[in-house]
Write a protein that holds these residues in place. Structure first.
Motif, PDB file in Angstrom:
ATOM      1  N   ALA A  87      78.439  83.023  26.133  1.00  0.00           N
ATOM      2  CA  ALA A  87      79.479  82.599  27.075  1.00  0.00           C
ATOM      3  C   ALA A  87      80.666  82.069  26.288  1.00  0.00           C
ATOM      4  O   ALA A  87      80.491  81.318  25.324  1.00  0.00           O
ATOM      5  N   PRO A  88      81.880  82.442  26.673  1.00  0.00           N
ATOM      6  CA  PRO A  88      83.067  81.925  25.989  1.00  0.00           C
ATOM      7  C   PRO A  88      83.384  80.501  26.427  1.00  0.00           C
ATOM      8  O   PRO A  88      83.006  80.070  27.517  1.00  0.00           O
ATOM      9  N   ILE A  89      84.100  79.794  25.574  1.00  0.00           N
ATOM     10  CA  ILE A  89      84.599  78.460  25.882  1.00  0.00           C
ATOM     11  C   ILE A  89      86.073  78.577  26.254  1.00  0.00           C
ATOM     12  O   ILE A  89      86.844  79.251  25.568  1.00  0.00           O
TER      13      ILE A  89
ATOM     14  N   TYR B 190      85.090  79.813  20.600  1.00  0.00           N
ATOM     15  CA  TYR B 190      86.298  79.110  21.006  1.00  0.00           C
ATOM     16  C   TYR B 190      87.503  79.973  20.633  1.00  0.00           C
ATOM     17  O   TYR B 190      87.375  81.012  19.993  1.00  0.00           O
ATOM     18  N   HIS B 191      88.690  79.556  21.083  1.00  0.00           N
ATOM     19  CA  HIS B 191      89.943  80.279  20.815  1.00  0.00           C
ATOM     20  C   HIS B 191      89.949  81.647  21.485  1.00  0.00           C
ATOM     21  O   HIS B 191      90.635  82.568  21.043  1.00  0.00           O
TER      22      HIS B 191
ATOM     23  N   PRO C 163      78.131  81.423  32.828  1.00  0.00           N
ATOM     24  CA  PRO C 163      78.785  82.315  31.858  1.00  0.00           C
ATOM     25  C   PRO C 163      80.165  81.876  31.369  1.00  0.00           C
ATOM     26  O   PRO C 163      80.893  82.678  30.802  1.00  0.00           O
ATOM     27  N   LEU C 164      80.513  80.628  31.578  1.00  0.00           N
ATOM     28  CA  LEU C 164      81.735  80.049  31.023  1.00  0.00           C
ATOM     29  C   LEU C 164      81.429  78.612  30.632  1.00  0.00           C
ATOM     30  O   LEU C 164      80.818  77.868  31.410  1.00  0.00           O
ATOM     31  N   VAL C 165      81.830  78.242  29.424  1.00  0.00           N
ATOM     32  CA  VAL C 165      81.669  76.867  28.949  1.00  0.00           C
ATOM     33  C   VAL C 165      83.028  76.181  29.035  1.00  0.00           C
ATOM     34  O   VAL C 165      84.047  76.763  28.642  1.00  0.00           O
ATOM     35  N   LEU C 166      83.051  74.955  29.539  1.00  0.00           N
ATOM     36  CA  LEU C 166      84.312  74.239  29.698  1.00  0.00           C
ATOM     37  C   LEU C 166      84.695  73.526  28.411  1.00  0.00           C
ATOM     38  O   LEU C 166      83.986  72.637  27.935  1.00  0.00           O
TER      39      LEU C 166
ATOM     40  N   LYS D  33      85.127  81.019  15.944  1.00  0.00           N
ATOM     41  CA  LYS D  33      86.436  81.412  16.468  1.00  0.00           C
ATOM     42  C   LYS D  33      86.376  82.907  16.749  1.00  0.00           C
ATOM     43  O   LYS D  33      85.977  83.690  15.879  1.00  0.00           O
ATOM     44  N   TYR D  34      86.776  83.313  17.969  1.00  0.00           N
ATOM     45  CA  TYR D  34      86.606  84.724  18.320  1.00  0.00           C
ATOM     46  C   TYR D  34      87.449  85.071  19.524  1.00  0.00           C
ATOM     47  O   TYR D  34      87.424  84.360  20.534  1.00  0.00           O
TER      48      TYR D  34
END
Length: 314
Positions: free
Chosen positions: A275-277, A206-207, A13-16, A179-180
């Motif tokens: 998943a957020p980056i 991203y962001h 659930p998290l992208v690097l 972008k979010y």
């Protein structure tokens, strides 16, 4: 775990994010970040062929090269790589020949046989979209890329891309990278969000920490000098932005975590987001990012944050 579109692939659930690799994160430290991410169960790393052409002495592809040297020693880690095309100084745009040449260059830098997720980084109005869609489809057919993503497209152009695949039978995108964040929702909501939900696209935004602003690092004008990203965070340093940071603080204190963990968990709770980056310049910065993967906000917590950011634009 999150889903990668309808592929059946499960994503941590998290992208690097890795845009600092080969720039202000040297290779040895970048490898330490990747080691820690993989050890925690992380399995999708996000980069672009243009990272980090903006830095003095760099020409683009530095991040991919650093990831490639790590992959060479960690083939069994099961880490997938997403990269992008259209912004490298030598491979601008999304014409068919350029997409192919850029993909070959990325494959060489990464040292892999196929790119797991290949994004169109920015729209190219000078190239017919049918040509771009066809180029990506050809790379899938040839086994050079496994899945397709679209980044920084308008809802209208994303819809057009999907319509072309319906008409031609070309491989469909499975992922969307907008972008979010709590202070920048307008690029994704409602247009892209509604398409993502309806079409089963996984959103990897991203962001999400707004150049560090949503970590709570920047509370005053003086704080902006702490980092090279302070200038980017400055646009959010206003009563509305600070109210969001204060609410993040409140929720974070109640849970014994960092504000960044809550900001990332909020993004993941939103419709259309898989998943957020988020990136870490050094391995020590990873802990609050990884902690977000285990946080499920209550409906009240999520609604309070959403209400504070409802007026926020792109």
């Amino acid at each position: 775990m999150a889903a990668l579109g309808g592929t059946g692939i499960e994503i941590y659930p998290l992208v690097l994010g890795t845009n600092t690799f080969g720039w202000n994160t040297p290779e040895n430290e970048a490898h330490a970040v990747l080691d820690a991410f993989a050890a925690a169960g992380g399995n999708l790393v996000d980069t672009a062929d243009s990272y980090s052409a903006w830095a003095e002495g760099n020409s683009g592809g530095e991040s991919e090269t650093v990831i490639g040297t790590w992959l060479a020693k960690n083939r069994s880690a099961g880490v997938l790589v997403a990269t992008k095309v259209s912004q490298h100084p030598e491979f601008k745009g999304l014409s068919g020949p350029n997409v192919r040449a850029a993909a070959d260059a990325s494959l060489k830098r990464l040292g892999v046989e196929a790119i797991d997720l290949y994004y169109a980084h920015f729209d190219d109005a000078e190239t017919p979209l049918e040509e771009t869609v066809g180029a990506f489809n050809d790379l899938v057919t040839e086994g050079k890329i496994r899945h397709i993503g679209v980044s920084n497209y308008s809802p209208e152009r994303l819809r057009e891309w999907l319509d072309i695949t319906e008409r031609t039978g070309a491989a469909r995108p499975v992922a969307l990278q907008p972008k979010y964040s709590l202070v920048s929702r307008g690029s994704f909501e409602p247009g892209l969000r509604d398409i993502a939900v309806a079409e089963g696209l996984s959103g990897f935004p991203y962001h999400v920490l707004a150049s560090g602003f949503l970590t709570g690092k920047y509370r005053t004008e003086a704080d902006l000098a702490q980092s090279v990203r302070g200038g980017s965070a400055s646009r959010h340093l206003n009563p509305s932005g600070l109210a969001i940071v204060e609410k993040l603080d409140q929720i974070a204190r109640g849970r014994g975590v960092a504000p960044a963990s809550i900001a990332l968990a909020w993004a993941r709770s939103r419709p259309g987001i898989a998943a957020p980056i988020a990136g870490a310049r050094v391995a020590d910065q990873l802990a609050p990012l990884l902690a977000s993967a285990d946080i499920e906000l209550t409906a009240d917590e999520a609604d309070e944050l959403t209400a504070l950011s409802d007026f926020i634009g792109a």
